[in-house]
Scaffold this motif. Structure first.
Motif, mmCIF file in Angstrom:
data_model
loop_
_atom_site.group_PDB
_atom_site.id
_atom_site.type_symbol
_atom_site.label_atom_id
_atom_site.label_comp_id
_atom_site.label_asym_id
_atom_site.label_seq_id
_atom_site.Cartn_x
_atom_site.Cartn_y
_atom_site.Cartn_z
ATOM 1 N N THR A 1 0.835 -1.206 0.000
ATOM 2 C CA THR A 1 0.000 0.000 0.000
ATOM 3 C C THR A 1 0.866 1.251 0.000
ATOM 4 O OG1 THR A 1 -1.790 -1.122 1.185
ATOM 5 C CG2 THR A 1 -1.765 1.281 1.290
ATOM 6 N N ARG B 1 -6.404 4.713 0.149
ATOM 7 C CA ARG B 1 -6.784 3.296 0.301
ATOM 8 C C ARG B 1 -8.151 3.183 0.967
ATOM 9 N NH1 ARG B 1 -8.093 1.100 4.716
ATOM 10 N NH2 ARG B 1 -6.302 1.971 5.810
ATOM 11 N N PHE C 1 -4.994 2.305 -6.588
ATOM 12 C CA PHE C 1 -5.711 1.222 -5.918
ATOM 13 C C PHE C 1 -6.946 0.784 -6.715
ATOM 14 C CE2 PHE C 1 -3.833 3.646 -2.251
ATOM 15 C CZ PHE C 1 -2.844 2.725 -1.966
#
Length: 460
Positions: free
Chosen positions: A51, A113, A336
């Motif tokens: 991430t 995220r 993402f």
């Protein structure tokens, strides 16, 4: 002998007085966030490494604290690491195997995220604020720590430049409420930097160009040029950007210079148009204690910025790095899987703001961790009499406490003095009989005998 305890380099313990001052800053920021319509969220202190890695540029990636997985990595039976990889000593590849999580580097990427994961529950445009600690394996120095708080406000789901205008006003509102006059909000646009890289023939070296330019206030013009050269940027290209280093005057003067430099760059001119709208709108609305300035060399090294970028400088004369920063990121959530969700945000550097307020003596006298009144303890009966008054005072919002032991008078008074408690109450046999309390002002030494209602009024 046992080893003397210590804490990791770049971290700090905070005393009660420091915590209260930090909370004063955070409460002020939080109040402004709420007034401007931002909603609070929180994310975990650590994220999956994938991430975070690759989102902050090469320099940023090196500063990410990685968390080791559990397990015996060198156990030949379990074969966490192959013999071949072990022999190669490839630390980057080994790190992927032994560390799958990392402490968050900032709040923006975790927020992206969060938006992707919760996109079906969010009402767009989504205005969020977040106030949590982050960690960076940086070289500690004044105002720079390895563990520190960020206080962020972001809007996602809108490309409107009114968001940038509002964020400038938000900066101004916070610093005005903190009494911090003379801060400067510096602004540039990554489209302008992209345009400059384009017109000097170094579009493929945009990241190297911006990373070097961003260090101008730290290492100076000559060192910046040396770094650009070391990254393969030609002398001719560096000579073309000389007007950036010499830029001065009003916002209009700087925009005029940029229009000349970027006359052949469509993206560069688009960035200039964006800046003009923000500057003109802020001028019309006005600012309180801050000023807005175009800084043509402001780059901010983070790769995800695509539009306006901000950095806040402390008042002149205070030696401190930036106390805030942020910018527009048109496709951060795209990494993402959620495309075309534009966002813009700013951050307040709590720790640096604290140091600036402390240096300038701007914390109000009312910001204190000290109890307002201490009741002296003369015994069990007197203690109960005092506790009844303490309960009533606390119900009225007065911070009050009883010295726990029936110690000598001098010891109790010394305790109150060392704690900086402004008032003490004496309640002995005489006071119990008269149903009064003797209030002593520790600053002036004055004493007066008061009933409970009068005592509450005197301490409000």
């Amino acid at each position: 002998m046992s080893k003397k305890p210590s804490i990791p380099k770049g971290t700090r313990d905070f005393s009660p007085s420091e915590v209260v001052k930090r909370q004063y800053i955070m409460n002020t920021i939080k109040e402004c966030f709420t007034t401007y319509g931002f909603q609070p969220i929180e994310t975990p202190s650590f994220e999956n490494s994938e991430t975070l890695m690759g989102k902050y540029g090469e320099e940023g990636d090196r500063l990410i604290f990685k968390i080791l997985n559990s397990g015996d990595y060198l156990n030949s039976k379990k074969k966490f690491i192959s013999d071949e990889l072990y022999q190669e000593r490839n630390s980057n590849e080994i790190a992927k195997i032994i560390s799958e999580k990392a402490l968050r580097y900032d709040l923006t990427v975790p927020f992206a995220r969060y938006v992707v994961q919760h996109q079906n529950d969010i009402v767009f445009p989504f205005k969020r604020y977040q106030m949590q600690p982050v960690w960076r394996a940086d070289n500690p120095q004044k105002g720079r720590f390895r563990e520190f708080y960020q206080c962020d406000a972001d809007v996602v789901g809108s490309k409107s430049l009114w968001q940038e205008v509002e964020l400038v006003q938000l900066y101004d509102a916070v610093f005005t409420q903190l009494g911090l006059k003379g801060t400067t909000i510096k602004m540039n646009n990554r489209k302008i930097l992209s345009g400059i890289a384009e017109v000097i023939g170094e579009a493929d070296k945009l990241i190297d160009f911006t990373v070097a330019l961003d260090k101008l206030d730290k290492i100076g013009e000559e060192k910046v040029k040396e770094e650009m050269c070391s990254k393969g940027i030609s002398d001719a290209a560096i000579e073309k950007v000389q007007p950036l280093f010499e830029a001065s005057g009003t916002a209009s003067d700087k925009l005029g210079m940029l229009k000349g430099l970027l006359a052949t760059s469509e993206i560069g001119l688009e960035g200039i148009t964006d800046l003009e709208f923000i500057v003109n709108s802020v001028d019309d609305l006005g600012l309180g204690s801050t000023s807005l300035e175009i800084d043509v060399t402001l780059a901010r090294g983070l790769n995800y910025y695509t539009g306006a970028i901000f950095e806040v400088a402390a008042p002149e004369g205070v030696k401190m790095g930036s106390i805030g920063g942020g910018g527009r990121y048109d496709d951060l959530t795209g990494i993402f899987g959620l495309k075309d969700v534009s966002g813009v945000g700013i951050s307040f550097g709590l720790d640096r703001i604290y140091l600036v307020l402390e240096e300038l003596g701007l914390f109000p006298d009312t910001v204190s961790a000290t109890t307002k009144v201490l009741f002296l303890n003369f015994g069990e009966q007197e203690g109960m009499y005092a506790m009844k008054a303490i309960k009533a005072l606390r119900a009225e919002g007065v911070s009050a406490e009883l010295y726990p032991d029936a110690a000598k008078f001098k010891k109790q008074m010394t305790y109150a003095d060392r704690r900086g408690i402004p008032f003490v109450v004496l309640a002995g046999d005489k006071e119990i009989e008269a149903e009064t309390y003797t209030l002593k002002n520790m600053g002036t030494g004055e004493q007066e005998s008061l009933g409970l209602d009068q005592l509450s009024e005197a301490l409000q």
